[in-house]
Design an enzyme around this catalytic site. Sequence first.
Site, PDB file in Angstrom:
ATOM      1  N   HIS A  27       0.839  -1.195   0.000  1.00 17.71           N
ATOM      2  CA  HIS A  27       0.000   0.000   0.000  1.00 17.71           C
ATOM      3  C   HIS A  27       0.878   1.250   0.000  1.00 17.71           C
ATOM      4  O   HIS A  27       1.777   1.380   0.817  1.00 17.71           O
ATOM      5  CB  HIS A  27      -0.899   0.035   1.240  1.00 17.71           C
ATOM      6  CG  HIS A  27      -1.842  -1.122   1.335  1.00 17.71           C
ATOM      7  ND1 HIS A  27      -2.998  -1.207   0.606  1.00 17.71           N
ATOM      8  CD2 HIS A  27      -1.788  -2.258   2.067  1.00 17.71           C
ATOM      9  CE1 HIS A  27      -3.618  -2.339   0.888  1.00 17.71           C
ATOM     10  NE2 HIS A  27      -2.907  -3.000   1.767  1.00 17.71           N
TER      11      HIS A  27
ATOM     12  N   TYR B  61      -7.786  -3.621  11.132  1.00 14.82           N
ATOM     13  CA  TYR B  61      -7.035  -4.746  11.711  1.00 14.82           C
ATOM     14  C   TYR B  61      -5.675  -4.336  12.249  1.00 14.82           C
ATOM     15  O   TYR B  61      -4.995  -5.116  12.894  1.00 14.82           O
ATOM     16  CB  TYR B  61      -6.903  -5.920  10.722  1.00 14.82           C
ATOM     17  CG  TYR B  61      -6.255  -5.616   9.386  1.00 14.82           C
ATOM     18  CD1 TYR B  61      -4.903  -5.300   9.292  1.00 14.82           C
ATOM     19  CD2 TYR B  61      -6.990  -5.680   8.219  1.00 14.82           C
ATOM     20  CE1 TYR B  61      -4.318  -5.046   8.064  1.00 14.82           C
ATOM     21  CE2 TYR B  61      -6.420  -5.435   6.986  1.00 14.82           C
ATOM     22  CZ  TYR B  61      -5.076  -5.100   6.908  1.00 14.82           C
ATOM     23  OH  TYR B  61      -4.499  -4.850   5.698  1.00 14.82           O
TER      24      TYR B  61
ATOM     25  N   ALA C  23     -10.151  -5.100  -2.546  1.00 13.32           N
ATOM     26  CA  ALA C  23      -9.982  -6.497  -2.953  1.00 13.32           C
ATOM     27  C   ALA C  23     -10.855  -7.320  -2.021  1.00 13.32           C
ATOM     28  O   ALA C  23     -10.948  -7.009  -0.825  1.00 13.32           O
ATOM     29  CB  ALA C  23      -8.520  -6.912  -2.799  1.00 13.32           C
TER      30      ALA C  23
ATOM     31  N   MET D 150     -11.772  -6.802   4.325  1.00 12.09           N
ATOM     32  CA  MET D 150     -11.328  -6.215   5.601  1.00 12.09           C
ATOM     33  C   MET D 150     -11.294  -4.694   5.572  1.00 12.09           C
ATOM     34  O   MET D 150     -10.548  -4.078   6.344  1.00 12.09           O
ATOM     35  CB  MET D 150      -9.940  -6.747   5.943  1.00 12.09           C
ATOM     36  CG  MET D 150      -9.854  -8.266   6.012  1.00 12.09           C
ATOM     37  SD  MET D 150      -8.166  -8.824   6.270  1.00 12.09           S
ATOM     38  CE  MET D 150      -8.333 -10.583   5.914  1.00 12.09           C
TER      39      MET D 150
ATOM     40  N   HIS E  16      -1.840 -12.950   1.776  1.00  9.49           N
ATOM     41  CA  HIS E  16      -1.850 -11.552   1.339  1.00  9.49           C
ATOM     42  C   HIS E  16      -1.145 -11.420  -0.012  1.00  9.49           C
ATOM     43  O   HIS E  16      -1.597 -10.690  -0.899  1.00  9.49           O
ATOM     44  CB  HIS E  16      -1.177 -10.676   2.395  1.00  9.49           C
ATOM     45  CG  HIS E  16      -1.296  -9.207   2.120  1.00  9.49           C
ATOM     46  ND1 HIS E  16      -2.519  -8.586   1.940  1.00  9.49           N
ATOM     47  CD2 HIS E  16      -0.367  -8.242   1.978  1.00  9.49           C
ATOM     48  CE1 HIS E  16      -2.316  -7.284   1.704  1.00  9.49           C
ATOM     49  NE2 HIS E  16      -1.018  -7.063   1.723  1.00  9.49           N
TER      50      HIS E  16
HETATM   51  N1  HPA Z   1     -11.336 -12.599   3.093  1.00 14.08           N
HETATM   52  C1  HPA Z   1     -11.178 -11.386   3.661  1.00 14.08           C
HETATM   53  N2  HPA Z   1     -10.615 -10.373   3.040  1.00 14.08           N
HETATM   54  C2  HPA Z   1     -10.171 -10.564   1.779  1.00 14.08           C
HETATM   55  C3  HPA Z   1     -10.308 -11.790   1.130  1.00 14.08           C
HETATM   56  C4  HPA Z   1     -10.927 -12.864   1.826  1.00 14.08           C
HETATM   57  O1  HPA Z   1     -11.087 -13.992   1.315  1.00 14.08           O
HETATM   58  N3  HPA Z   1      -9.771 -11.639  -0.103  1.00 14.08           N
HETATM   59  C5  HPA Z   1      -9.334 -10.358  -0.203  1.00 14.08           C
HETATM   60  N4  HPA Z   1      -9.584  -9.693   0.946  1.00 14.08           N
END
Ligand code: HPA
Length: 281
Positions: free
Chosen positions: A69, A93, A121, A216, A252
Site C-alpha cells: 500500500h 485490523y 480487494a 477487511m 496476502h
Molecule cells: N477474506 C477477507 N478479506 C479478503 C479476502 C478474503 O477472502 N480476499 C481479499 N480480501
Amino acid sequence: MSTAVPWHTDADMQASVARLRVALGDRPVPRVALLLGSGWGAAAEAVRDAVDVDYSQLPAFPELAVGGHAARVRLGTLGGRAVAVLMGRSHAYESGEAHAMRGAVRTLARLGCRVLVQTNAAGSLHTSMPPGSLMVLSDHLNLPQRSPLVHERDDSRFVDLRDAYDPALRALARRCAQARGLTLHEGVYAWVMGPQFETPAEIRMLRTLGADAVGMSTVPETILARHAGLRVLALSLVTNLACGVGDEALSHAHTLQAAQRAGADASALVQAIVAALDEPA
Ligand code: HPA
C-alpha cells in the site's frame, strides 16, 4: 509500538485542507475522491497532470504500515474530471479501531469532494463470481460492529445507512460496465476485522447472512463519508474464492498478485465511471 489511532482535530483537518490547496494551485477543486484498495493502483496511474502529496505532510491522514500500500494523495484529472485519489488506507485490523481514516475523509469533504468512489480487494462467496470478477456493492454487513463515529458527540452521528451505496451511482457503474462489455456483479460486502482470513464455517455463516463478498476494509470509510454528506460508490475486485468456497490457500501475497492481474479492467471501469459522473457531483 504504538497501537492507538489518533483522533484528529479540526486544526489537523484544516491544515490538511490548506496543504492540499497549495498543491492544487489554480487547478479546479476536486469534487470526486477515490480511495484505492489493493490492486486498483492502475487507476492512479491514469491520472493526468498529477501532483502527489504524501500522507506524512497531511496531519489528519494516517500513517500506513501494510506492505503493498502506498501512502499518497494524488491530485489531477481522471476521465477529464478533477479528482483526489487516496492511494492507501489504514485498516481496522492494525489497531482494532474503525476511525483511522476519519481525518482523511473529512479533509476531502472540506476540500470540496462530494462523491467518494472506493475500491477494494475481496473474497467471493460464489463460484459464479470467480477471481478477476468485479462487484459493485449494493449494501454491507458491519460484522465487527465497530463504528468510526463512536466518539462523536452530536446527533449527526446517528447516520442513516439506507442506500449507503448511492443507487444512482450504482446504476451509472452498471451502464459504464455494460458499455465496455464488462460483467459487473452487484452484491452485499461483509466487512470482517481480519487480519486473519475466515474459517470455512465463518464463510458458511456469512453466506447464510446474505453476504456475496468478504473483505477487511471499506465499511468504516463508507460510514465516515455518509456522515460527512458524501455520496458513495464502492467496487470490489474479487481476488479469490473465500475460504472453503474454492480449495486454494489464501495469503496476502496471493491477494495482491490476483488483484494485479485483473487491475486493468478494474481501472478502466473506474475511469469511465468518473468521466460519466454528473457535474456538480
Ligand atoms: N477474506 C477477507 N478479506 C479478503 C479476502 C478474503 O477472502 N480476499 C481479499 N480480501
